[in-house]
Design an enzyme around this catalytic site. Structure first.
Site, PDB file in Angstrom:
ATOM      1  N   ASN A 163       0.868  -1.185   0.000  1.00  0.00           N
ATOM      2  CA  ASN A 163       0.000   0.000   0.000  1.00  0.00           C
ATOM      3  C   ASN A 163       0.905   1.237   0.000  1.00  0.00           C
ATOM      4  OD1 ASN A 163      -1.802   2.030   0.454  1.00  0.00           O
ATOM      5  ND2 ASN A 163      -2.490   1.308   2.461  1.00  0.00           N
ATOM      6  N   LEU A 164       1.006   1.881  -1.159  1.00  0.00           N
ATOM      7  CA  LEU A 164       1.930   3.022  -1.270  1.00  0.00           C
ATOM      8  C   LEU A 164       1.339   4.302  -0.681  1.00  0.00           C
ATOM      9  CD1 LEU A 164       3.513   2.435  -4.818  1.00  0.00           C
ATOM     10  CD2 LEU A 164       4.229   1.564  -2.589  1.00  0.00           C
ATOM     11  N   LYS A 165       0.061   4.232  -0.282  1.00  0.00           N
ATOM     12  CA  LYS A 165      -0.609   5.388   0.347  1.00  0.00           C
ATOM     13  C   LYS A 165      -0.443   6.639  -0.526  1.00  0.00           C
ATOM     14  CE  LYS A 165      -0.182   3.104   4.781  1.00  0.00           C
ATOM     15  NZ  LYS A 165      -0.101   3.192   6.213  1.00  0.00           N
ATOM     16  N   HIS A 170      -9.756   0.756   5.156  1.00  0.00           N
ATOM     17  CA  HIS A 170      -8.462   1.094   5.781  1.00  0.00           C
ATOM     18  C   HIS A 170      -8.691   2.136   6.879  1.00  0.00           C
ATOM     19  CE1 HIS A 170      -4.348   2.280   6.421  1.00  0.00           C
ATOM     20  NE2 HIS A 170      -3.969   1.214   5.750  1.00  0.00           N
ATOM     21  N   GLU A 215      -7.026   4.556   7.747  1.00  0.00           N
ATOM     22  CA  GLU A 215      -6.726   5.934   7.350  1.00  0.00           C
ATOM     23  C   GLU A 215      -7.870   6.552   6.537  1.00  0.00           C
ATOM     24  OE1 GLU A 215      -2.836   5.307   5.624  1.00  0.00           O
ATOM     25  OE2 GLU A 215      -1.989   4.960   7.615  1.00  0.00           O
ATOM     26  N   GLU A 237      -5.173  -5.059  10.587  1.00  0.00           N
ATOM     27  CA  GLU A 237      -4.174  -3.997  10.746  1.00  0.00           C
ATOM     28  C   GLU A 237      -4.470  -3.213  12.023  1.00  0.00           C
ATOM     29  OE1 GLU A 237      -2.276  -2.811   6.786  1.00  0.00           O
ATOM     30  OE2 GLU A 237      -4.115  -1.665   6.917  1.00  0.00           O
ATOM     31  N   GLY A 287       2.389   2.322  10.961  1.00  0.00           N
ATOM     32  CA  GLY A 287       3.308   3.466  10.895  1.00  0.00           C
ATOM     33  C   GLY A 287       4.061   3.739  12.186  1.00  0.00           C
ATOM     34  N   SER A 335       3.468  -2.033  10.369  1.00  0.00           N
ATOM     35  CA  SER A 335       4.906  -2.052  10.599  1.00  0.00           C
ATOM     36  C   SER A 335       5.574  -3.374  10.242  1.00  0.00           C
ATOM     37  CB  SER A 335       5.231  -1.646  12.042  1.00  0.00           C
ATOM     38  OG  SER A 335       4.857  -0.306  12.256  1.00  0.00           O
TER      39      SER A 335
HETATM   40  P1  13P Z   1       2.908   0.512   7.775  1.00  0.00           P
HETATM   41  O1  13P Z   1       3.513  -0.718   7.172  1.00  0.00           O
HETATM   42  O2  13P Z   1       3.611   1.775   7.401  1.00  0.00           O
HETATM   43  O3  13P Z   1       2.722   0.364   9.251  1.00  0.00           O
HETATM   44  O4  13P Z   1       1.437   0.661   7.157  1.00  0.00           O
HETATM   45  C1  13P Z   1       0.602  -0.435   7.142  1.00  0.00           C
HETATM   46  C2  13P Z   1      -0.615  -0.126   6.363  1.00  0.00           C
HETATM   47  O5  13P Z   1      -1.372   0.772   6.717  1.00  0.00           O
HETATM   48  C3  13P Z   1      -0.863  -0.922   5.161  1.00  0.00           C
HETATM   49  O6  13P Z   1      -2.152  -0.718   4.666  1.00  0.00           O
END
Ligand code: 13P
Length: 228
Positions: A6-8, A88, A90, A154, A160, A190
């Site tokens: 997931n490159l966000k 997600h 976020e 997650e 993060g 993470s």
């Molecule tokens: P991180 O790997 O940066 O913790 O993010 C995980 C994530 O939100 C994947 O969707």
């Protein structure tokens, strides 16, 4: 193993072109047996065909229409995108509630898309010991036997943070989720070079959803190698 990146909100069209080319070359020249899906920002979707799939971090449950700022199925189809992330944390934090997420889920199911449905508890829920109850509530009213469903666990407190949940805890939660659904189960939060091998060897773990550690293609390739 499913190894999903997931490159966000990272990578321009140009930089993702480079990312995709390097990853594609690497997968072609190595004996890769994993299922790799990369979720770039939608402005960076590529029309090229790669040895990995591109997926969408987000979409609006419509073909097209008057939804300013959103992208619908028609726009995903142009890039042959079949994998979509729903739920997600976020996006939940931006206001996507259970009702809307169910609407997205049902739309994606009706269209036969591969759904990666994300669930995860906050640190408060984790600390008071009600994680399982909470996770179960996030899945209620969804068709957990939908054939193209993958559930990604997650924990919000691990995303993060640089510190993943412990393998014992992930094992316990995935065991519990397995009692609710036979869908493939991913862990995210993470995941990095130091923990991916151990996490991916957990009994009910069918793969990982990686954020930060996948932003640089070289690092993502190392992660894939780590569980070859
Ligand atoms: P991180 O790997 O940066 O913790 O993010 C995980 C994530 O939100 C994947 O969707």
């Amino acid at each position: 193993m499913k190894i999903y990146a997931n490159l966000k909100c990272n990578h321009s069209r140009k930089s993702f072109e480079n990312y995709a080319e390097i990853l594609d070359q690497d997968l072609k020249s190595s004996f890769n047996t994993h299922e790799i899906v990369v979720f770039p920002p939608s402005s960076a979707f590529s029309e090229l065909k790669f040895s990995f799939r591109q997926g969408a971090q987000n979409f609006y449950p419509t073909l097209n229409g008057n939804f300013t700022g959103e992208i619908g199925l028609e726009m995903l189809e142009e890039f042959d995108i079949k994998d979509v992330i729903i739920g997600h944390s976020e996006r939940r934090i931006l206001g996507e509630n259970d009702e809307f997420l169910k609407h997205k889920f049902d739309f994606a199911k009706e269209k036969g898309l591969n759904i990666i449905f994300c669930i995860g508890e906050s640190d408060v829920v984790y600390m008071n010991g009600s994680s399982k109850e909470f996770l179960k509530s996030q899945l209620k009213e969804l068709d957990l036997e939908y054939k193209n469903l993958t559930i990604a666990y997650e924990p919000i407190w691990a995303i993060g943070s640089g510190k993943s949940a412990s393998p014992e805890y992930i094992d316990e939660i995935l065991d519990f989720l397995r009692t609710l659904s036979s869908a493939p189960l991913l862990y995210g939060g993470s995941v990095n070079l130091g923990n991916i091998a151990e996490i991916s060897s957990i009994k009910n773990c069918n793969g990982v959803l990686v954020g930060s550690a996948s932003f640089e293609v070289e690092n993502f390739i190392k992660l894939i190698r780590e569980i070859e």
